[in-house]
Design a protein around this motif. Sequence first.
Motif, PDB file in Angstrom:
ATOM      1  N   PRO A   4       0.820  -1.216   0.000  1.00 38.18           N
ATOM      2  CA  PRO A   4       0.000   0.000   0.000  1.00 38.18           C
ATOM      3  C   PRO A   4       0.856   1.269   0.000  1.00 38.18           C
ATOM      4  O   PRO A   4       2.000   1.258   0.462  1.00 38.18           O
ATOM      5  N   PRO A  61      -3.439  -0.434   5.215  1.00 40.40           N
ATOM      6  CA  PRO A  61      -3.783   0.998   5.184  1.00 40.40           C
ATOM      7  C   PRO A  61      -4.605   1.440   6.393  1.00 40.40           C
ATOM      8  O   PRO A  61      -4.327   2.487   6.984  1.00 40.40           O
ATOM      9  N   ARG A  73      -3.269   4.058   9.843  1.00 35.26           N
ATOM     10  CA  ARG A  73      -3.844   5.348  10.230  1.00 35.26           C
ATOM     11  C   ARG A  73      -3.603   5.650  11.703  1.00 35.26           C
ATOM     12  O   ARG A  73      -3.545   6.814  12.099  1.00 35.26           O
TER      13      ARG A  73
END
Length: 127
Positions: free
Chosen positions: A8, A52, A56
Amino acid sequence: MGTADWLPDGFTVQRIATNDTRLSVAVGGSGPVLVLLHGWPQTSRAWARVLPALARTHTVVAPDLRGTGAGDRPVDGYAKTNQADDIRGVLKALDLRGPVAVAATTSAPWSPWPGPPPTPRTCPTWS
């Protein structure tokens, strides 16, 4: 996706020398450290779809464990204690300190710790 077909955006792959071997390690995100351990016969790519979201809120470390993926395939050293030392060495090489959360896939046949789960007082540390 990033530079590799599975990686990613925001992640890099590093080859890290640790404990007499070299592991390929995907790293990305920021925040508390989260180490993702794949099972057998998987690689760190097993985590591709969740990287992903996890990145965060966490610094995500997803190694190809000893003998798998793009890591080295040494003749020996596959004991749990060696695998735990591999991960400690990866974290040290990345200069990641403090508490570490560890997650494993359901097919992971081993725990990275050679005994009972560490507590804040017994968790290994390094300088």
